[in-house]
Enzyme design. Structure first.
Site, mmCIF file in Angstrom:
data_model
loop_
_atom_site.group_PDB
_atom_site.id
_atom_site.type_symbol
_atom_site.label_atom_id
_atom_site.label_comp_id
_atom_site.label_asym_id
_atom_site.label_seq_id
_atom_site.Cartn_x
_atom_site.Cartn_y
_atom_site.Cartn_z
ATOM 1 C CD GLU A 111 -2.414 -1.078 2.837
ATOM 2 O OE1 GLU A 111 -3.203 -1.977 3.104
ATOM 3 O OE2 GLU A 111 -2.120 -0.166 3.636
ATOM 4 C CB CYS A 124 2.416 7.047 3.731
ATOM 5 S SG CYS A 124 2.528 5.742 4.952
ATOM 6 C CB CYS A 131 5.166 -6.029 9.216
ATOM 7 S SG CYS A 131 6.341 -5.300 10.397
ATOM 8 C CB CYS A 135 2.818 -4.045 16.574
ATOM 9 S SG CYS A 135 4.597 -3.707 16.549
ATOM 10 N N GLY A 186 5.454 -2.789 6.731
ATOM 11 C CA GLY A 186 6.801 -3.299 6.923
ATOM 12 C C GLY A 186 7.629 -2.546 7.928
ATOM 13 C CG LEU A 244 8.410 4.778 23.505
ATOM 14 C CD1 LEU A 244 9.679 3.939 23.504
ATOM 15 C CD2 LEU A 244 8.651 6.092 24.249
ATOM 16 C CB CYS A 362 -0.416 0.420 9.284
ATOM 17 S SG CYS A 362 0.978 -0.597 8.968
HETATM 18 N N1 SAH Z 1 7.223 -0.730 11.208
HETATM 19 C C1 SAH Z 1 7.418 0.678 11.332
HETATM 20 C C2 SAH Z 1 6.684 1.526 10.307
HETATM 21 C C3 SAH Z 1 5.279 1.202 9.916
HETATM 22 S S1 SAH Z 1 3.881 1.697 10.827
HETATM 23 C C4 SAH Z 1 7.034 1.123 12.737
HETATM 24 O O1 SAH Z 1 6.403 0.352 13.449
HETATM 25 O O2 SAH Z 1 7.403 2.230 13.120
HETATM 26 C C5 SAH Z 1 3.868 3.425 11.074
HETATM 27 C C6 SAH Z 1 3.255 3.800 12.399
HETATM 28 O O3 SAH Z 1 1.859 3.495 12.460
HETATM 29 C C7 SAH Z 1 3.900 3.076 13.576
HETATM 30 O O4 SAH Z 1 4.136 3.989 14.618
HETATM 31 C C8 SAH Z 1 2.831 2.091 13.960
HETATM 32 O O5 SAH Z 1 2.966 1.677 15.291
HETATM 33 C C9 SAH Z 1 1.575 2.893 13.709
HETATM 34 N N2 SAH Z 1 0.353 2.091 13.620
HETATM 35 C C10 SAH Z 1 0.203 0.835 13.139
HETATM 36 N N3 SAH Z 1 -1.075 0.442 13.237
HETATM 37 C C11 SAH Z 1 -1.762 1.463 13.793
HETATM 38 C C12 SAH Z 1 -3.131 1.643 14.151
HETATM 39 N N4 SAH Z 1 -4.028 0.690 13.962
HETATM 40 N N5 SAH Z 1 -3.472 2.839 14.700
HETATM 41 C C13 SAH Z 1 -2.548 3.813 14.889
HETATM 42 N N6 SAH Z 1 -1.250 3.691 14.573
HETATM 43 C C14 SAH Z 1 -0.850 2.524 14.030
#
Ligand code: SAH
Length: 370
Positions: A111, A124, A131, A135, A186, A244, A362
């Protein structure tokens, strides 16, 4: 999940399948010259081709009037395989937010989101298909890792936006991409060499690159400490953002599982070192999740960690993924969290939630491709 990925497992090494065919954008300036010579043409053609591709944003070799037909044909046949085919595009905000789903040569999906603001356009983009960082609040994390993207597959995402703007296809008139953020699918630092290659293509001046400012490029990471330290040595002053999401190891271990390997203290040390070496202000991303990480006491804990550093906090209202047990914080809790950080002298903004109505978060478009 990938076939070999167990629930809760972190995957740092991508499966070796599906590698993209070689493309002009994988190559540095000298490598392009060598490739052209290999095809039997003079090296100077490489710069002409690069200018067409990157400066004129013209991806139709048949219209390159300064390049002879035999060169155009040879280059199209061997250096310009189609890497991204559009599957679906959705827009909102009167057409100034455009989210696209792309199919790669092997069927993997990624995407991109183009976001136009007054005076700037942010793309973006994705660094991996899927990935491996797991998380639990992230749609991409739930799907697991399919594979790493090649440098060209990454660069071409940014170029797709640049071409659309150049052709006046985006609401708001002609324009150019001023910012690129690795906040799509990713973990960029888990695909380190391809991502660095792509950043170099974006920030090198013409004819080698797109000529963007490194300051306009943001790499967002879960916090792979050795890679953060390596990034600081690249001489590429990109903006580094750390996801974080919690100031304490106990909670962060569950929200960002890689924390069990590199805990909060260690990752912040690496972040401050990055700020020190590059003189760049770093960002902290913190998704506000209702009654999980949004307490005022956690805002104080966060401020304790960040006080006195060259840092900015980006609060992101959680965009719940389908079936998620979590949701965004209440407006009152969000306001109290922001106020606490401000009182403590921490620079903080709440990210606008662009694209929310088009599954902008994401991984959410890839999760429902048709
Ligand atoms: N893997 C990298 C970059 C991709 S995600 C990272 O984790 O930083 C970019 C940002 O979107 C990250 O801070 C991620 O934690 C956040 N993110 C992912 N899913 C989300 C959601 N459902 N709501 C809000 N932020 C989200």
């Amino acid at each position: 999940m990938t076939a070999s990925q167990a629930p809760g497992e972190l995957v740092f090494e991508a499966p070796k399948r599906g590698k993209a065919p070689r493309h002009l954008m994988d190559l540095t300036g000298p490598e392009r010259k060598a490739a052209i010579v290999e095809l039997g043409f003079p090296a100077f053609r490489a710069d002409q081709i690069s200018r067409q591709w990157l400066s004129r944003l013209n991806d139709d070799p048949q219209t390159w009037s300064d390049v002879p037909a035999d060169v155009r044909d040879a280059v199209s046949g061997s250096l310009l395989p189609a890497l991204l085919s559009p599957v679906r595009t959705v827009d909102c905000d009167q057409g100034t937010t455009v989210k696209s789903l792309w199919r790669l040569h092997d069927g993997a999906l990624v995407e991109t989101v183009l976001m136009r603001y007054p005076g700037r356009v942010t793309m973006c983009i994705s660094s991996q298909a899927g990935c491996g960082m797991n998380c639990p609040f992230c749609a991409t994390g739930q799907a697991g890792l399919t594979r790493n993207l090649s440098t060209a597959e990454i660069v071409e995402q940014a170029l797709a936006g640049a071409r659309a703007l150049n052709r006046d296809e985006v609401a708001g008139g002609e324009g150019r991409v001023t910012n690129v953020v690795f906040m799509g699918m990713g973990e960029p630092l888990a695909n380190y060499s391809s991502v660095i290659g792509a950043v170099r293509r974006l920030v090198s001046s013409a004819p080698e690159g797109l000529g963007m400012s490194a300051r306009g490029v943001t790499i967002s990471t879960v916090g792979l400490v050795p890679r953060i330290r390596q990034l600081a040595t690249e001489g590429l002053p990109v903006t580094l953002a750390l996801s974080l999401h919690a100031p304490d190891d106990e909670l962060r271990n569950t929200l960002v599982p890689v924390n069990t390997k590199w805990p909060v203290d260690e990752v912040l040390d690496a972040l401050w070192e990055y700020a020190d070496v590059t003189h760049r202000r770093v960002s902290i991303e913190y998704a506000l999740i209702k009654e999980i990480n949004d307490q005022v006491w956690r805002a104080h804990r966060l401020a304790d960690l960040l006080e006195g550093q060259l840092v900015h906090v980006n609060l992101i209202p959680l965009n719940p993924t389908p079936g998620s047990k979590w949701t965004a914080s209440s407006p009152q809790d969000e306001a109290a969290f922001v106020a606490t950080l401000k009182q403590r002298g921490i620079a903080v903004t709440v990210r606008d939630t662009r694209g929310r109505e088009i599954d902008g978060a994401c991984g959410q478009l890839a999760a429902s491709p048709e």
